[in-house]
Design a protein around this motif. Structure first.
Motif, PDB file in Angstrom:
ATOM      1  N   GLU A 241      -4.406 -16.366  -2.625  1.00 10.19           N
ATOM      2  CA  GLU A 241      -4.186 -15.093  -3.244  1.00 10.19           C
ATOM      3  C   GLU A 241      -5.694 -14.572  -3.450  1.00 10.19           C
ATOM      4  OE1 GLU A 241      -3.776 -17.713  -6.952  1.00 10.19           O
ATOM      5  OE2 GLU A 241      -2.758 -17.793  -4.608  1.00 10.19           O
ATOM      6  N   GLU A 243      -7.582 -11.149  -5.171  1.00 14.66           N
ATOM      7  CA  GLU A 243      -7.516 -10.086  -6.132  1.00 14.66           C
ATOM      8  C   GLU A 243      -8.653  -9.175  -6.216  1.00 14.66           C
ATOM      9  OE1 GLU A 243      -5.282 -11.152 -10.191  1.00 14.66           O
ATOM     10  OE2 GLU A 243      -7.206 -10.530 -10.907  1.00 14.66           O
ATOM     11  N   GLU A 244      -8.339  -7.714  -6.712  1.00 14.86           N
ATOM     12  CA  GLU A 244      -9.253  -6.982  -6.665  1.00 14.86           C
ATOM     13  C   GLU A 244      -9.128  -6.034  -8.004  1.00 14.86           C
ATOM     14  OE1 GLU A 244     -13.007  -4.837  -6.089  1.00 14.86           O
ATOM     15  OE2 GLU A 244     -11.997  -6.549  -5.052  1.00 14.86           O
ATOM     16  N   ARG A 245     -10.065  -6.071  -9.120  1.00 15.58           N
ATOM     17  CA  ARG A 245      -9.994  -5.213 -10.187  1.00 15.58           C
ATOM     18  C   ARG A 245     -10.502  -3.819  -9.942  1.00 15.58           C
ATOM     19  NH1 ARG A 245      -7.698  -7.836 -14.635  1.00 15.58           N
ATOM     20  NH2 ARG A 245      -7.599 -10.042 -14.214  1.00 15.58           N
ATOM     21  N   LEU A 263      -9.851  -5.839   0.505  1.00 12.40           N
ATOM     22  CA  LEU A 263      -9.177  -7.163   0.166  1.00 12.40           C
ATOM     23  C   LEU A 263      -8.602  -7.640   1.341  1.00 12.40           C
ATOM     24  CD1 LEU A 263      -8.652  -8.251  -2.868  1.00 12.40           C
ATOM     25  CD2 LEU A 263      -6.619  -7.043  -2.882  1.00 12.40           C
ATOM     26  N   SER A 284       0.984  -6.730  -4.722  1.00 16.19           N
ATOM     27  CA  SER A 284       1.221  -6.552  -5.957  1.00 16.19           C
ATOM     28  C   SER A 284      -0.037  -5.583  -6.616  1.00 16.19           C
ATOM     29  CB  SER A 284       1.271  -7.738  -6.824  1.00 16.19           C
ATOM     30  OG  SER A 284       2.221  -8.655  -6.265  1.00 16.19           O
ATOM     31  N   SER A 294       5.402  -4.609  -7.005  1.00 18.15           N
ATOM     32  CA  SER A 294       5.376  -5.863  -6.126  1.00 18.15           C
ATOM     33  C   SER A 294       6.420  -5.389  -4.874  1.00 18.15           C
ATOM     34  CB  SER A 294       5.654  -6.984  -6.691  1.00 18.15           C
ATOM     35  OG  SER A 294       5.529  -8.151  -5.752  1.00 18.15           O
ATOM     36  N   VAL A 334      -5.282  -3.071 -10.900  1.00 11.25           N
ATOM     37  CA  VAL A 334      -5.573  -4.678 -10.378  1.00 11.25           C
ATOM     38  C   VAL A 334      -4.625  -4.449  -8.926  1.00 11.25           C
ATOM     39  CG1 VAL A 334      -5.265  -7.199 -10.487  1.00 11.25           C
ATOM     40  CG2 VAL A 334      -5.700  -5.688 -12.415  1.00 11.25           C
ATOM     41  N   ARG A 336      -3.587  -7.241  -5.731  1.00  5.73           N
ATOM     42  CA  ARG A 336      -3.524  -8.547  -5.719  1.00  5.73           C
ATOM     43  C   ARG A 336      -2.574  -8.591  -4.164  1.00  5.73           C
ATOM     44  NH1 ARG A 336      -1.199  -9.659  -9.658  1.00  5.73           N
ATOM     45  NH2 ARG A 336      -2.800 -10.176 -10.835  1.00  5.73           N
ATOM     46  N   GLU A 338      -0.969 -11.790  -2.057  1.00  2.00           N
ATOM     47  CA  GLU A 338      -0.786 -13.443  -1.874  1.00  2.00           C
ATOM     48  C   GLU A 338       0.301 -13.883  -0.783  1.00  2.00           C
ATOM     49  OE1 GLU A 338       1.655 -16.473  -4.891  1.00  2.00           O
ATOM     50  OE2 GLU A 338       1.222 -14.310  -5.572  1.00  2.00           O
TER      51      GLU A 338
END
Length: 517
Positions: A241, A243-245, A263, A284, A294, A334, A336, A338
């Motif tokens: 997975e 993730e990007e903040r 991403l 998500s 999600s 955030v 994400r 996955e």
């Protein structure tokens, strides 16, 4: 036994276009791409509009027709309220495409008491957001989708019986479950006399695999109601997975699309390092107010970076601008991605210029460097062309030139070599010797038939027994142009050790034109 529930919204691109234009359901709507209709509403069909019609002809048949261009972003954005409505009563929804979702029927059937009650509840739930839908339930995913188009609940174990009388085109009707060229396979099977799914299912699996390829095997399993893709192609490697903040939080669709593309590229670098490709993707997001969003997207083929970025953009667009009750009250903080299901990376069968990442660009730069050293003609790309023989159906063009075939492959070519095409085409035409069981040379007579049944074929120092053949097919080309005229005959021969050749007889001498694998 695991059961699958499919919920289908008919004519979704047209429904979404009507909703975007605030048109009533009774107004005829058509969605076009390339100046042809690709979707239309039921009122438009009642006035004679059909898929494939040109825009002008459609408007002539229905003067009040509302015509809009295809817009996948619009379709996905307006479908999010539908997916959210289903998810509210049946968690675990997977989006195949805007307009079609699937989920496990087991849990929802237990909760509502029966499959029939669950189907009724879901139809009512979607109707509450102003959209009509149909539900189908079956043992297998593709059977459930076909059943949804007929609003049918297929009894357990009777998927093949349900599919048997349906026309072959049903196997290619849903693009999210079929390979891009499934329609060509269905057309070929139809020309071979296989008009129903049951007639195709009656073929042996070995014959289908040896004659039609991988996608035909998948279609054949679907036709027989056999288990299709398992829930997970292989065990998930750890830490896939990404993730990007987002700082600041994302509130605009254009900013969300930019973050989603970056991403997606990061995800595919991670997948490439693990030698896997993604077929089910979970998207998500967490908002600035702590809300959790999600959605799972399922795909027929492994996702490319571009396809992943499209789905991320569609989903974020639906969350940020949709009309769902779950629309976030704050921007996305955030994001994400996955992988839920992966397959071996070899399943991502893209061409050299398929655009899967930096590797292709490096290969292209290397080949351009070769052109600079050896000349523009040193690196050539094959393009499918029109013609009768295998060599005529390939046009070689220098890398970088516009890929225009010598002859249009879509035009009719009477006398063309029947399928399948050879895996390798030989331009040197090595000579071979073909004889009957008495050692006498076999040729093609003036009537276009073998002078005797072939029994042996010798190529250089090797010799094989002939186990079967097809043809010969006479070739009489360009008789009006004596310098280019040719009279010959082609034949396909099957040799021992499962070898197959395409041979051509010219002036009584045989040579190899192609090799089958």
């Amino acid at each position: 036994m695991s059961r699958v529930l499919a919920l289908w919204c008919p004519d979704w691109p047209a429904v979404a276009a009507a909703a975007a234009a605030d048109l009533p359901p009774t107004h005829p709507v058509a969605v076009t791409s390339g100046n042809r209709v690709i979707a239309c509403s039921a009122p438009a069909r009642a006035d004679g509009v059909r898929r494939g019609l040109r825009r002008r002809e459609s408007q002539a048949r229905c003067p009040r027709l509302h015509v809009v261009a295809a817009d996948p972003d619009r379709d996905a954005r307006l479908f999010e309220p539908v997916a959210s409505a289903v998810d509210a009563v049946a968690p675990g929804v997977e989006v195949l495409r805007p307009g079609l979702v699937v989920l496990s029927a087991r849990g929802v059937a237990r909760y509502f008491g029966s499959e029939e009650a669950a189907a009724e509840r879901l139809v009512d739930q979607v109707s509450a957001v102003g959209v009509e839908c149909q539900v189908g339930i079956a043992d297998q995913l593709s059977t459930a989708v076909i059943a949804a188009r007929r609003a049918t609940l297929v009894p357990p174990g009777e998927g093949a019986v349900f599919l048997a009388p349906l026309p072959m085109r049903e196997l290619a009707a849903e693009p999210s479950l079929a390979a891009p060229h499934r329609g060509e396979l269905v057309d070929l099977l139809h020309r071979l006399g296989l008009r129903t799914i049951g007639s195709f299912a009656a073929l042996s699996a070995g014959d289908v695999a040896s004659r039609f390829g991988t996608d035909a095997v998948l279609a054949h399993r679907a036709a027989r109601g056999e288990p299709e893709r398992p829930p997970s192609g292989r065990s998930l490697p750890p830490d896939l997975e990404v993730e990007e903040r987002c700082d600041p939080v994302i509130e605009r669709v254009d900013a969300a699309a930019f973050a989603g593309r970056a991403l997606a590229e990061k995800l595919h670098r991670t997948l490439s390092d693990a030698a896997v490709a993604c077929t089910r993707l979970s998207i998500s997001a967490s908002t600035g107010n702590g809300e959790q969003l999600s959605r799972i997207w399922r795909c027929a083929e492994p996702l490319t970076p571009e396809a992943t970025a499209d789905r991320v953009r569609w989903q974020l667009d639906g969350w940020l601008t949709g009309r769902s009750e779950k629309r976030p009250t704050a921007g996305i903080a955030v994001l994400r991605l996955e992988p839920v299901e992966v397959v071996a990376a070899g399943a991502l069968q893209l061409g050299l210029w398929g655009g899967v990442g930096d590797q292709d660009e490096r290969a292209r730069r290397a080949l351009v460097r070769v052109q600079g050293l050896l000349g523009g003609e040193a690196v050539q790309v094959g393009v499918l062309s029109g013609g009768r023989g295998p060599a005529e159906r390939i046009t070689l063009l220098p890398l970088g030139d516009e890929l225009i075939p010598r002859n249009d492959p879509s035009e009719p070519w009477p006398g063309t070599l029947p399928e399948p095409a050879p895996a390798a085409v030989l331009t040197a035409y090595p000579e071979v010797w073909m004889s009957d069981d008495r050692g006498t040379a076999v040729t093609v007579t003036e009537r276009g038939v073998f002078s005797a049944p072939p029994a042996r074929l010798r190529w250089g120092s090797r010799e094989w027994a002939v186990c079967g053949w097809a043809g010969p097919w006479p070739v009489d080309e360009r008789w009006w142009d004596p310098p280019a005229a040719r009279t010959a005959a082609r034949a396909q021969v099957l040799l021992e050790e499962s070898r197959a050749l395409l041979v051509i007889c010219t002036a009584g001498r045989w040579s190899v034109e192609g090799i089958y694998e």
